[in-house]
Design an enzyme around this catalytic site. Structure first.
Site, PDB file in Angstrom:
ATOM      1  N   TRP A  32       0.872  -1.344   0.063  1.00  0.00           N
ATOM      2  CA  TRP A  32       0.098   0.022  -0.011  1.00  0.00           C
ATOM      3  C   TRP A  32       0.857   1.281   0.066  1.00  0.00           C
ATOM      4  CZ3 TRP A  32      -4.519  -1.005  -1.770  1.00  0.00           C
ATOM      5  CH2 TRP A  32      -4.991  -2.129  -1.669  1.00  0.00           C
ATOM      6  N   ASP A  81      -1.788   6.698   6.203  1.00  0.00           N
ATOM      7  CA  ASP A  81      -2.856   5.748   5.937  1.00  0.00           C
ATOM      8  C   ASP A  81      -3.139   4.795   6.997  1.00  0.00           C
ATOM      9  OD1 ASP A  81      -4.441   3.831   4.852  1.00  0.00           O
ATOM     10  OD2 ASP A  81      -3.146   3.253   3.159  1.00  0.00           O
ATOM     11  N   LYS A 114     -12.164  -1.998   7.252  1.00  0.00           N
ATOM     12  CA  LYS A 114     -11.405  -2.834   8.034  1.00  0.00           C
ATOM     13  C   LYS A 114     -11.909  -2.692   9.420  1.00  0.00           C
ATOM     14  CE  LYS A 114      -8.659  -2.996   4.323  1.00  0.00           C
ATOM     15  NZ  LYS A 114      -7.953  -2.113   3.393  1.00  0.00           N
TER      16      LYS A 114
HETATM   17  C1  LIG Z   1      -7.227  -1.838   2.282  1.00  0.00           C
HETATM   18  C2  LIG Z   1      -6.154  -0.737   2.415  1.00  0.00           C
HETATM   19  C3  LIG Z   1      -6.087   0.267   1.095  1.00  0.00           C
HETATM   20  C4  LIG Z   1      -7.125   0.128   0.130  1.00  0.00           C
HETATM   21  O1  LIG Z   1      -8.454   0.713   0.541  1.00  0.00           O
HETATM   22  P1  LIG Z   1      -9.623   0.991  -0.705  1.00  0.00           P
HETATM   23  O2  LIG Z   1     -10.524   1.675   0.233  1.00  0.00           O
HETATM   24  O3  LIG Z   1      -9.728  -0.304  -1.283  1.00  0.00           O
HETATM   25  O4  LIG Z   1      -9.120   1.876  -1.651  1.00  0.00           O
HETATM   26  C5  LIG Z   1      -5.035   0.952   1.439  1.00  0.00           C
HETATM   27  N1  LIG Z   1      -4.312   0.891   2.266  1.00  0.00           N
HETATM   28  C6  LIG Z   1      -4.243   0.166   3.392  1.00  0.00           C
HETATM   29  C7  LIG Z   1      -3.256   0.190   4.547  1.00  0.00           C
HETATM   30  C8  LIG Z   1      -5.086  -0.801   3.369  1.00  0.00           C
HETATM   31  O5  LIG Z   1      -5.410  -1.724   4.226  1.00  0.00           O
END
Ligand SMILES: *Cc1c(COP(=O)(O)O)cnc(C)c1O
Length: 361
Positions: free
Chosen positions: A102, A172, A196
């Site tokens: 990511w 993030d 999540k």
């Molecule tokens: C799941 C995830 C993403 C992607 O998220 P989307 O909502 O599908 O764009 C980005 N960064 C992390 C750390 C993730 O766990």
């Protein structure tokens, strides 16, 4: 109620009380005669939901007044681009720490808009750790320092955050937001896809500090300006109303359980049990991340062969232990044990792991 043990990485398990509340409201929200999905995003019922979600977030995360809360769409992935689009320019630079899949996606997008300095990376060791934070030399002229606080695919997590000398952190936090208490003050911006730890897919949460927001570029398409969403309180256009409603239900549950200190205690208990089962298996189960960098949210591990891993997954499924396959890019097994997953699910998994090992060796 036949609920499975859901170890999915995302969309992930949602707390049962939040789902039960939704069942109660689904045809008639609070005597309005309509479903939460059918409420006007500008009506008083949705306004109450929206403000309750914001005030619960503010309370649970102890957000100071200068932090604005935004409910957006496009997932965390849109934030990979929206952050540099708002804050970078060809002559400006940002520091990024590369800790996994990511992070790499965030870096790729940032390079479209400005200079990117990879301040640290654990790619050479296959992302098996968070780099040593004390040895990082940050660029004092950087506009921000971007980190991925929890690496969902690789299973590593920051247990403290880097000291950046006053440069705002941008994080993030898609896969560990609300999993533990957090001092938000060093952060200029925090973003997370909801699927999540916060609720259903389709909603992205952004927390942005006013002084950081003030530096954003103005010459952007309307929907991609943070300032517009701040000015319109996330209702420049139709927000993901169902996602906000479910987030409110999840936040009520977090509060009932005792807030973020309680979440952390609960998450530690689950992670400790699972890592202990791995570590005490005499090498049958192998963790893939250095101990000091291990995630409390995503626990990847390997078995002695891919054939055993395939059998493990098949037999686990028969016991209602679902979604344990590692991400397609790394293979192996991954148990995601977010806030909503109950300790009894981890106990069931560990019991299964011990029995499976007993048969296999
Ligand atoms: C799941 C995830 C993403 C992607 O998220 P989307 O909502 O599908 O764009 C980005 N960064 C992390 C750390 C993730 O766990």
């Amino acid at each position: 109620m036949p609920r499975a043990h859901n170890f999915a990485a995302g969309p992930a398990a949602i707390p049962l009380p939040a789902l039960q509340q939704a069942r109660e409201d689904i045809f008639d929200f609070g005597g309005s005669g309509v479903s939460p999905m059918e409420l006007s995003h500008r009506g008083k019922e949705f306004e109450a939901i929206h403000q309750e979600a914001k005030s619960l977030l503010k309370e649970l995360m102890a957000l100071p007044e200068e932090f604005k809360i935004l409910f957006l769409q496009g997932g965390a992935s849109l934030q990979f681009g929206m952050v540099p689009m708002n804050f970078l320019a060809p002559e400006k630079s940002a520091d990024y720490i590369n800790t996994g899949t990511w992070s790499k996606k965030a870096i790729k997008e940032a390079k479209l808009f400005g200079k990117v300095n990879i301040a640290a990376s654990s790619e050479e060791t296959k992302f098996d750790r968070i780099p040593d934070l004390d040895s990082i030399r940050f660029d004092p002229g950087a506009v921000y320092v971007h980190i991925t606080s929890n690496n969902t695919i690789e299973g590593s997590e920051y247990h403290k955050f880097p000291k950046t000398g006053g440069v705002p952190l941008v994080a993030d936090m898609s896969s560990d937001i609300l999993s533990r208490p957090l001092d938000v003050r060093p952060f200029g911006l925090i973003y997370a896809g909801a699927q999540k730890n916060l609720g259903p897919a389709g909603l992205a949460l952004v927390l942005i500090r006013e002084d950081f927001l003030a530096k954003a570029n103005a010459n952007l398409t309307t929907m991609l300006r943070y300032q517009v969403h701040v000015d319109e309180d996330s209702r420049y256009n139709t927000p993901p109303t169902w996602g906000v409603y479910m987030l409110r239900n999840v936040l009520r549950w977090v509060k009932t359980l005792g807030g973020l200190p309680a979440m952390e205690a609960r998450n530690k208990k689950k992670a400790d049990l699972l890592y202990k089962t791995i570590d005490e298996s005499g090498g049958f189960y192998r963790g893939t991340v250095l101990k000091e960098s291990r995630s409390l949210m995503n626990v990847p591990f390997r078995l002695p062969s891919e054939e055993l891993e395939a059998r493990f997954l098949t037999e686990a499924k028969k016991e209602n232990l679902l979604q344990l396959k590692g991400h397609r890019s790394v293979g192996g097994i991954r148990a995601s044990i977010y806030n909503a997953l109950e300790l009894e699910s981890v106990e069931a998994l560990c019991d299964f792991m011990n029995r499976f090992m007993g048969k296999a060796v």
